[in-house]
Write an enzyme that holds these catalytic residues in place. Sequence first.
Site, PDB file in Angstrom:
ATOM      1  N   ARG A 122       0.582  -1.162  -0.375  1.00 56.32           N
ATOM      2  CA  ARG A 122      -0.149  -0.325   0.272  1.00 56.32           C
ATOM      3  C   ARG A 122       0.614   0.976  -0.337  1.00 56.32           C
ATOM      4  O   ARG A 122       1.101   2.065   0.882  1.00 56.32           O
ATOM      5  CB  ARG A 122      -1.134   0.396   1.429  1.00 56.32           C
ATOM      6  CG  ARG A 122      -2.082  -1.025   0.531  1.00 56.32           C
ATOM      7  CD  ARG A 122      -2.942  -1.039   1.765  1.00 56.32           C
ATOM      8  NE  ARG A 122      -4.465  -1.458   1.267  1.00 56.32           N
ATOM      9  CZ  ARG A 122      -5.617  -1.718   1.968  1.00 56.32           C
ATOM     10  NH1 ARG A 122      -5.667  -1.388   2.936  1.00 56.32           N
ATOM     11  NH2 ARG A 122      -6.621  -1.937   0.652  1.00 56.32           N
ATOM     12  N   GLN A 127      -1.459   2.468  -6.154  1.00 58.58           N
ATOM     13  CA  GLN A 127      -2.273   2.852  -5.337  1.00 58.58           C
ATOM     14  C   GLN A 127      -3.740   2.488  -6.205  1.00 58.58           C
ATOM     15  O   GLN A 127      -3.894   2.043  -6.234  1.00 58.58           O
ATOM     16  CB  GLN A 127      -2.786   4.555  -5.492  1.00 58.58           C
ATOM     17  CG  GLN A 127      -2.712   4.560  -3.792  1.00 58.58           C
ATOM     18  CD  GLN A 127      -3.324   6.005  -3.121  1.00 58.58           C
ATOM     19  OE1 GLN A 127      -3.125   6.987  -3.843  1.00 58.58           O
ATOM     20  NE2 GLN A 127      -2.401   6.717  -2.117  1.00 58.58           N
ATOM     21  N   ASP A 130      -4.625  -1.112  -6.940  1.00 58.59           N
ATOM     22  CA  ASP A 130      -5.019  -1.862  -4.955  1.00 58.59           C
ATOM     23  C   ASP A 130      -6.375  -2.440  -5.320  1.00 58.59           C
ATOM     24  O   ASP A 130      -7.577  -1.084  -4.830  1.00 58.59           O
ATOM     25  CB  ASP A 130      -4.921  -0.635  -4.224  1.00 58.59           C
ATOM     26  CG  ASP A 130      -5.024  -1.002  -2.861  1.00 58.59           C
ATOM     27  OD1 ASP A 130      -5.836  -2.192  -2.685  1.00 58.59           O
ATOM     28  OD2 ASP A 130      -4.846  -0.195  -1.919  1.00 58.59           O
ATOM     29  N   SER A 133      -8.983  -2.375  -2.711  1.00 55.26           N
ATOM     30  CA  SER A 133      -9.329  -0.934  -2.630  1.00 55.26           C
ATOM     31  C   SER A 133     -10.718  -0.802  -3.170  1.00 55.26           C
ATOM     32  O   SER A 133     -11.983  -0.270  -3.196  1.00 55.26           O
ATOM     33  CB  SER A 133      -8.960   0.752  -2.464  1.00 55.26           C
ATOM     34  OG  SER A 133      -7.737   0.551  -1.405  1.00 55.26           O
ATOM     35  N   TYR A 230      -2.764  -0.619   8.922  1.00 56.59           N
ATOM     36  CA  TYR A 230      -4.066  -1.623   9.300  1.00 56.59           C
ATOM     37  C   TYR A 230      -3.604  -1.332  10.854  1.00 56.59           C
ATOM     38  O   TYR A 230      -3.444  -0.693  11.835  1.00 56.59           O
ATOM     39  CB  TYR A 230      -3.889  -2.469   8.820  1.00 56.59           C
ATOM     40  CG  TYR A 230      -2.954  -3.454   7.331  1.00 56.59           C
ATOM     41  CD1 TYR A 230      -4.805  -2.853   6.843  1.00 56.59           C
ATOM     42  CD2 TYR A 230      -1.999  -2.969   6.155  1.00 56.59           C
ATOM     43  CE1 TYR A 230      -4.808  -3.664   5.664  1.00 56.59           C
ATOM     44  CE2 TYR A 230      -2.401  -3.408   5.577  1.00 56.59           C
ATOM     45  CZ  TYR A 230      -4.004  -3.463   4.856  1.00 56.59           C
ATOM     46  OH  TYR A 230      -3.878  -3.610   3.326  1.00 56.59           O
TER      47      TYR A 230
HETATM   48  P1  NAD Z   1      -8.753  -3.571   6.254  1.00 59.25           P
HETATM   49  O1  NAD Z   1     -10.476  -4.482   5.106  1.00 59.25           O
HETATM   50  O2  NAD Z   1      -7.974  -3.909   6.477  1.00 59.25           O
HETATM   51  O3  NAD Z   1      -9.945  -3.451   8.141  1.00 59.25           O
HETATM   52  C1  NAD Z   1     -11.249  -2.322   8.051  1.00 59.25           C
HETATM   53  C2  NAD Z   1     -11.380  -1.312   9.305  1.00 59.25           C
HETATM   54  O4  NAD Z   1     -11.359  -2.385  10.612  1.00 59.25           O
HETATM   55  C3  NAD Z   1      -9.886  -1.415   9.162  1.00 59.25           C
HETATM   56  O5  NAD Z   1     -10.299   0.410   9.391  1.00 59.25           O
HETATM   57  C4  NAD Z   1      -9.563  -1.606  10.790  1.00 59.25           C
HETATM   58  O6  NAD Z   1      -8.794  -0.166  11.274  1.00 59.25           O
HETATM   59  C5  NAD Z   1     -11.027  -1.677  11.531  1.00 59.25           C
HETATM   60  N1  NAD Z   1     -10.603  -2.908  12.711  1.00 59.25           N
HETATM   61  C6  NAD Z   1      -9.958  -4.416  12.837  1.00 59.25           C
HETATM   62  N2  NAD Z   1     -10.140  -3.939  13.734  1.00 59.25           N
HETATM   63  C7  NAD Z   1     -10.666  -4.048  14.710  1.00 59.25           C
HETATM   64  C8  NAD Z   1     -12.047  -3.200  15.476  1.00 59.25           C
HETATM   65  N3  NAD Z   1     -11.447  -4.626  16.847  1.00 59.25           N
HETATM   66  N4  NAD Z   1     -13.266  -2.665  15.997  1.00 59.25           N
HETATM   67  C9  NAD Z   1     -13.199  -2.021  15.467  1.00 59.25           C
HETATM   68  N5  NAD Z   1     -12.868  -1.906  13.882  1.00 59.25           N
HETATM   69  C10 NAD Z   1     -12.185  -2.078  13.602  1.00 59.25           C
HETATM   70  O7  NAD Z   1      -9.035  -2.262   6.054  1.00 59.25           O
HETATM   71  P2  NAD Z   1      -8.581  -1.367   4.787  1.00 59.25           P
HETATM   72  O8  NAD Z   1     -10.186  -0.327   4.132  1.00 59.25           O
HETATM   73  O9  NAD Z   1      -7.807  -2.464   3.850  1.00 59.25           O
HETATM   74  O10 NAD Z   1      -8.070  -0.041   5.278  1.00 59.25           O
HETATM   75  C11 NAD Z   1      -7.116  -0.577   6.146  1.00 59.25           C
HETATM   76  C12 NAD Z   1      -5.547   1.174   5.618  1.00 59.25           C
HETATM   77  O11 NAD Z   1      -5.581   1.269   4.716  1.00 59.25           O
HETATM   78  C13 NAD Z   1      -6.784   2.114   6.130  1.00 59.25           C
HETATM   79  O12 NAD Z   1      -5.909   3.590   6.966  1.00 59.25           O
HETATM   80  C14 NAD Z   1      -6.622   2.967   4.659  1.00 59.25           C
HETATM   81  O13 NAD Z   1      -7.125   4.324   4.272  1.00 59.25           O
HETATM   82  C15 NAD Z   1      -4.873   2.608   3.941  1.00 59.25           C
HETATM   83  N6  NAD Z   1      -5.696   2.045   2.750  1.00 59.25           N
HETATM   84  C16 NAD Z   1      -3.989   2.676   1.880  1.00 59.25           C
HETATM   85  C17 NAD Z   1      -4.107   2.420   0.342  1.00 59.25           C
HETATM   86  C18 NAD Z   1      -3.024   3.534  -0.097  1.00 59.25           C
HETATM   87  O14 NAD Z   1      -2.461   3.898   0.469  1.00 59.25           O
HETATM   88  N7  NAD Z   1      -2.300   2.198  -1.081  1.00 59.25           N
HETATM   89  C19 NAD Z   1      -4.766   1.829   0.075  1.00 59.25           C
HETATM   90  C20 NAD Z   1      -6.338   1.724   0.759  1.00 59.25           C
HETATM   91  C21 NAD Z   1      -6.135   1.671   2.088  1.00 59.25           C
END
Ligand code: NAD
Length: 414
Positions: A122, A127, A130, A133, A230
């Site tokens: 990530r 991006q 991804d 996403s 994460y």
């Molecule tokens: P994910 O699918 O891994 O998890 C979904 C959400 O569940 C996350 O926000 C996580 O913090 C939350 N979670 C985990 N345990 C929990 C708990 N016990 N109680 C409540 N919530 C809980 O997450 P994602 O959609 O893959 O996103 C993770 C991060 O990656 C985010 O900060 C997102 O902005 C970032 N991201 C970055 C890029 C990039 O830079 N290329 C691309 C996509 C996402």
Amino acid sequence: MIAIGVPAEDKDEPRIGMTPETAKKLIKAGAEVTVRSGAGLRSHFSDQDYIDAGAKIAKSDADAVAGADVVFTVRRPPLALAKTMKKGAALIGMLDPFSDAEGLDALAETGVSLFAMELMPRITRAQSMDVLSSQSNLAGYKAVVDAAAAFERALPMMMTAAGTVPAVRVFIMGVGVAGLQAIATARRLGAIVTATDVRPAVKEQVASLGAKFIAVEDEEFKQAETAGGYAKEMSEEYKKKQAALVADHVKGQDIVITTALIPGRPAPKLISKAMIESMKPGSLIVDLAAERGGNTELTKPGAIAEHKGVRIFGKLNLAGDLPVNASSLYARNLQAFIEPFIDKEKKTLAIDWNDELAKGTAIARDGGIVNDMIAQRLGGKANAKSAGATGNSRAKAPAKKTAAKRAPKGGKTS
Ligand code: NAD
């Protein structure tokens, strides 16, 4: 000339990894594209659309992949099909690297290079590649739309001559990509939205979408985000505090959308049976974590569970319910990944095995597993040939077929 082949997916998967749009772009970049007849139909792309884009149509999956240097899939293809591929060809798709260890090992032994798009680092450069996403975003939207359609009340407040219809309360648990889209969609439909997460960075994002953030904001919460962005697995003490907060909040909610995931772990159980019993009959939960075991105690992956008048939707592959968008975005992710590896002058496949993105996503090469983390889960060690693949693979033996350290049903890596 680099040949890209696209077989049909199985009957449960409506998406496809190549659209006429991406076929046209890849052909322009020097590729020859062959798509299995009918493979795009469930995303409403006809054979003629692909032919118009310059692609060829194959009568069978074997014909589509025979002679291909690169094969695009959505899911892991059958072993028998991989066996018909050229040795050293690249198979690129969502290969679900943490489950069915033996199946993955057998696929690796075919000599095909495997790239799991779920493992895309990530970083900014990646991006556009991804897949988590692009697909989670659609799933977050669809979860709310499905909930709104199944819920027996209107979502927005309505002031009518016959009286006021109150706005529905929607609670989003887990505010990653899917959760953010779920908040935005529920807000657009006029619901009163609250959301929770364990990562502090989320608080501002929730507020900016017009929702209210609730969470146990202690010292552990301040450290809950990994360097990769994460969530970490929380302590038992935190979980208790969180459960008390959620129990108090959930009983006043009409719709709950759960999306919480922890990379490489089963989904955290955030909603207990007792909490479900505290909800009003007619309330409903859409559990987007169903594929990883679910965020509620009563989720039935792939089905709708009902308990004391509360329905829990455990549908899998919600992005696949929007196949036109899901395929378009997914196909662009694959195109963005492969294009830099096409030698534009020689028109050949030129994978730079030292590139961070190739290293991050490559799980097998030359008959062996080349990603340390996956190899360990298979009970073996990464293959030395792959040293470039993870940057730290040094062992000689390919992963053994008998190895069976199964991964937890948790999805991603940080
Ligand atoms: P994910 O699918 O891994 O998890 C979904 C959400 O569940 C996350 O926000 C996580 O913090 C939350 N979670 C985990 N345990 C929990 C708990 N016990 N109680 C409540 N919530 C809980 O997450 P994602 O959609 O893959 O996103 C993770 C991060 O990656 C985010 O900060 C997102 O902005 C970032 N991201 C970055 C890029 C990039 O830079 N290329 C691309 C996509 C996402």
